[in-house]
Design an enzyme around this catalytic site. Structure first.
Site, PDB file in Angstrom:
ATOM      1  N   LYS A 160      -3.440  -9.099   3.197  1.00 46.06           N
ATOM      2  CA  LYS A 160      -4.629  -8.644   3.856  1.00 46.06           C
ATOM      3  C   LYS A 160      -5.416 -10.016   4.555  1.00 46.06           C
ATOM      4  O   LYS A 160      -4.762 -11.120   3.994  1.00 46.06           O
ATOM      5  CB  LYS A 160      -5.380  -8.090   2.556  1.00 46.06           C
ATOM      6  CG  LYS A 160      -4.792  -6.782   1.955  1.00 46.06           C
ATOM      7  CD  LYS A 160      -5.078  -5.635   2.969  1.00 46.06           C
ATOM      8  CE  LYS A 160      -4.132  -4.390   2.660  1.00 46.06           C
ATOM      9  NZ  LYS A 160      -3.884  -3.928   1.543  1.00 46.06           N
TER      10      LYS A 160
HETATM   11  C1  PLP Z   1      -3.575  -2.613   0.815  1.00 43.74           C
HETATM   12  C2  PLP Z   1      -4.358  -1.098   0.546  1.00 43.74           C
HETATM   13  C3  PLP Z   1      -4.957  -0.687  -0.421  1.00 43.74           C
HETATM   14  C4  PLP Z   1      -4.298  -1.115  -1.864  1.00 43.74           C
HETATM   15  O1  PLP Z   1      -4.833  -2.390  -2.120  1.00 43.74           O
HETATM   16  P1  PLP Z   1      -4.450  -3.156  -3.441  1.00 43.74           P
HETATM   17  O2  PLP Z   1      -5.182  -4.317  -3.543  1.00 43.74           O
HETATM   18  O3  PLP Z   1      -2.872  -3.572  -3.148  1.00 43.74           O
HETATM   19  O4  PLP Z   1      -4.429  -2.496  -4.474  1.00 43.74           O
HETATM   20  C5  PLP Z   1      -5.678   0.381  -0.564  1.00 43.74           C
HETATM   21  N1  PLP Z   1      -5.930   1.023   0.667  1.00 43.74           N
HETATM   22  C6  PLP Z   1      -5.509   0.503   1.678  1.00 43.74           C
HETATM   23  C7  PLP Z   1      -6.066   1.167   2.913  1.00 43.74           C
HETATM   24  C8  PLP Z   1      -4.579  -0.376   1.856  1.00 43.74           C
HETATM   25  O5  PLP Z   1      -4.089  -0.987   3.037  1.00 43.74           O
END
Ligand code: PLP
Length: 389
Positions: free
Chosen positions: A189
């Site tokens: 991210k």
């Molecule tokens: C990555 C992601 C999540 C989950 O994030 P985590 O921190 O891995 O739990 C939720 N929603 C979307 C749209 C994502 O891309």
């Protein structure tokens, strides 16, 4: 990573590179003797709540934990319905299932991939309790419309801001248009700590509840239990969860936050180069962003009307990492088998699912790597686009 098959360095889809200060910050925490939830988490929460302009922020182990907690604190339970776009990562829907509620998918805009506000409004029933908008790829959804429809119908807005750490509308963070919003700090991210997340809200009362549920349902957290202020008795006031952030993650988060806007500039630069390079190819580049909208440029997606999977394999075979964001949730077997979703229900999301692919978009790409991605995509598209099956 060297790839023996292509004789080239493999260029991963998401490449985390950390500057020396970021590594130093983590070392400092390791040497401090306090590695779980503590002062660094408290500092990161404060800085993050200031950054998004929300009153409260709670550091967590993931965005998924934040989304789940967001539903729990507003009392989402068995028999309730929660509306969400079918074009999202499975975590958004899974947490609804974990609450015993029913995920109600709706279609998305064919251009942006974001939830259609009118489709959301149409899906509301007497059992609907909440809506979970997603700011797909970092582009703000039509969140003001969605928020107003929700409030008119007494629904909670629990936003999935996993892609939207920097996303704003006229300088207001997109999370402002929600009752609670969850962020992801997963390795790929924009703000990456490995594993981590944050729940934010302006509702202090509800965040008190989150502050109990996220750590076993204890009336006092581990921080005050073990801090210099001495041993404290605690009471269990609910059967809570184990969702806390560690100071190891938080120390990295603080450093990442400092560099976030600088790195977004780099993302914007790469985005522009991709747009220019792919303009002449038979692929669809991401839609332009209107004035006043700040896009977090999290994922760069292309769409190709034919032979998508062959093109994807050809790019991967050249040693460039690619991905698909996403195959709509109603096309996955669990949601089909348990809730009866079928192909044909959400044509825009299906079109995107069948044609989209994502290419590397990280501020750590060098100029040569950007050129390599462009050349590889161009070659793969030119080779496969006009070939018959
Ligand atoms: C990555 C992601 C999540 C989950 O994030 P985590 O921190 O891995 O739990 C939720 N929603 C979307 C749209 C994502 O891309």
């Amino acid at each position: 990573m060297f790839d023996n098959k292509t004789n080239k360095q493999f260029l991963p889809f998401g490449k985390p590179v950390l500057e020396e200060e970021e590594i130093q910050a983590v070392s400092d925490v390791l040497r401090s003797g306090w590695i779980t939830t503590g002062p660094k988490t408290a500092e990161f929460q404060k800085l993050f709540s200031e950054y998004v302009g929300m009153k409260r922020a709670l550091g967590l182990s993931s965005c998924t934990a934040g989304l789940f907690l967001g539903l729990k604190i507003f009392g989402i339970k068995e028999g309730d319905e929660v509306i969400l776009p079918t074009m999202t990562f499975t975590a958004t829907a899974n947490v609804i299932v974990h609450c015993g509620a029913v995920p109600v998918f709706v279609d998305v805009d064919l251009e942006t991939g974001n939830m259609i506000p009118e489709a959301f409004e149409k899906a509301i029933t007497p059992r609907t309790k909440a809506v979970m908008p997603v700011h797909l790829y970092g582009r703000p959804a039509e969140i003001e419309k969605i928020y107003n429809i929700a409030k008119k119908n007494n629904l909670y807005v629990i936003a999935d801001c996993a892609h939207a750490t920097e996303s704003r509308i006229n300088d207001l963070h997109v999370a402002s248009f929600s009752d609670a919003a969850a962020f992801s700090f997963y390795a790929t991210k924009n703000l990456a700590v490995g594993e981590g997340g944050m729940l934010v809200s302006d509702n202090e009362e509800i965040m008190e509840k989150a502050g109990v549920l996220f750590l076993h349902g204890m009336s006092k957290g581990a921080f005050s239990r073990y801090s210099a202020s001495g041993f404290k008795m605690y009471d269990i006031v609910d059967a809570g969860y184990k969702f806390n952030m560690t100071d190891i993650s938080a120390s990295l988060g603080i450093e990442q936050l400092k560099r976030l806007e600088k790195r977004l500039k780099k993302r914007e630069e790469i985005w522009r180069r991709y747009d220019e390079a792919f303009f002449s190819l038979p692929v669809k580049t991401p839609p332009l962003v209107p004035d006043g909208i700040k896009h977090a440029r999290h994922l760069y997606t292309l769409r190709v009307q034919k032979n998508r999977d062959k093109i994807l394999s050809a790019i991967q075979d050249e040693g460039v990492g690619v991905s698909i964001h996403f195959t709509a949730l109603h096309l996955h077997s669990f949601y089909q088998q348990i809730y009866g979703y079928k192909r044909g229900m959400f044509p825009n999301a299906e079109n995107i699912s069948d044609t989209t692919f994502s290419i590397p978009m990280t501020p750590y790409l060098t100029d040569e790597e950007v050129e390599r991605v462009i050349a590889t995509v161009r070659k793969a598209v030119e080779l496969h686009y006009n070939r018959d099956k």
